[in-house]
Design an enzyme around this catalytic site. Structure first.
Site, PDB file in Angstrom:
ATOM      1  N   TYR A  55       0.928  -1.030  -0.218  1.00 14.76           N
ATOM      2  CA  TYR A  55       0.191   0.054  -0.052  1.00 14.76           C
ATOM      3  C   TYR A  55       0.823   1.224  -0.087  1.00 14.76           C
ATOM      4  CZ  TYR A  55      -3.796   3.151   1.647  1.00 14.76           C
ATOM      5  OH  TYR A  55      -4.818   4.074   1.821  1.00 14.76           O
ATOM      6  N   LYS A  87      -1.651  -1.259  -3.697  1.00  9.30           N
ATOM      7  CA  LYS A  87      -2.763  -0.449  -3.944  1.00  9.30           C
ATOM      8  C   LYS A  87      -1.789   0.806  -3.931  1.00  9.30           C
ATOM      9  CE  LYS A  87      -6.229   1.720  -1.170  1.00  9.30           C
ATOM     10  NZ  LYS A  87      -7.043   1.837   0.196  1.00  9.30           N
TER      11      LYS A  87
END
Length: 292
Positions: free
Chosen positions: A134, A162
């Protein structure tokens, strides 16, 4: 593991004493699944995980798994300040039966790229389930750079990232540099259509807690190759997404849930509910967006 669909890092309902309100959480999860959400992410930023005790996070993991079962893909948000704590949460989520983990950059410490690579390798070597990195440098203060991604290519269960940097040039660079090695997941809500045009098939968006159907409909059209329809749907959703991205993200998503009749309550302090003027402005925008 192929990451496809809308995954919701859902808000955490609290009661008046700031305890997790599990009956309301059941209502929220049922609502999300009824409107097409493919994956659920307990322990995300939108869920205010930074305010949780260790016991609360593990309890939330267990509750979500027991309540959802196989009805959705479950991804545990396991970020923490120390590598050993991320490993502990990761191993617990794997034992509970989660499908994957989402691992952000540790907050506050601002690790160098060398340190971040060592951190991710240690976490990855402690589990066998898939890992989604992330990248959210605005919040973490450190970017998941290509140096880190280069150093993880030999670990096949690190499957994707992400991307929430709002820098589309990073998406282009990763596509050119890695091809299909890493699945790129949309984490920049107002740029979702750009991600889908460049091959992303998954959107992990906190706003899906209060507008799940609208998120799903944008992605469905894009996956069908109908970008004219996808753009039209995105244009209707965009004012809400831009409002969320402008500040008070968790508070606004929670307010949206309240307007839908899901009493998720106020955020846990130090966050406060929206000021009255901001609430009235958001209520008007939310109703104009015809989210239901």
């Amino acid at each position: 593991m192929n990451l496809t669909g809308i995954y919701a890092p859902f808000v955490t309902p609290f009661d008046a004493d700031e305890n997790i309100n599990y009956p309301v959480l059941q209502q929220l999860l049922d609502f999300l699944l009824a409107h097409g959400i493919a994956g659920l992410v307990p322990g995300g930023t939108t869920g205010e995980v930074y305010t949780f005790s260790d016991a609360e996070r593990l309890e939330l993991f267990q509750f979500t798994k027991e309540y959802i079962g196989q009805r959705a893909v479950l991804v545990a948000g396991v970020n923490a300040g120390a590598t050993r704590d991320v490993i502990r949460f990761s191993q617990a989520a794997e034992k509970i039966g989660y499908a994957a983990l989402m691992v952000a950059v540790p907050p506050y410490s601002r690790p160098s790229q060398r340190e971040l690579l060592a951190h991710y390798r240690a976490v990855a070597q402690s589990v066998t389930i898939p890992i989604i990195l992330y990248n959210f440098p605005w919040r973490a203060g450190t970017e998941v750079g290509l140096e880190v991604l280069d150093g993880l290519t030999d670990l096949p269960h690190i499957i994707g990232i992400k991307e929430a940097s709002s820098d589309m040039s990073r998406v282009y660079a990763m596509r050119l540099h890695y091809g299909d090695r890493y699945q790129i997941v949309c984490g920049s809500d107002d740029q979702a259509l750009d991600y889908f045009l460049w091959g992303s098939t998954c959107w992990i968006g906190g706003g899906a807690s209060c507008a799940p159907r609208q998120h799903v409909e944008v992605l469905q059209a894009a996956l069908a190759g109908d970008f004219v329809t996808a753009r039209a749907r995105m244009e209707k959703l965009l004012p809400l997404l831009r409002s969320l991205e402008s500040g008070s993200y968790a508070q606004k998503v929670k307010r949206g849930c309240e307007l839908l009749g899901i009493p998720v309550g106020a955020p846990r302090r130090p966050l406060l509910p929206l000021a009255e003027a901001d609430r009235l402005e958001f209520d008007q925008l939310f109703r104009a967006s015809k989210v239901s």
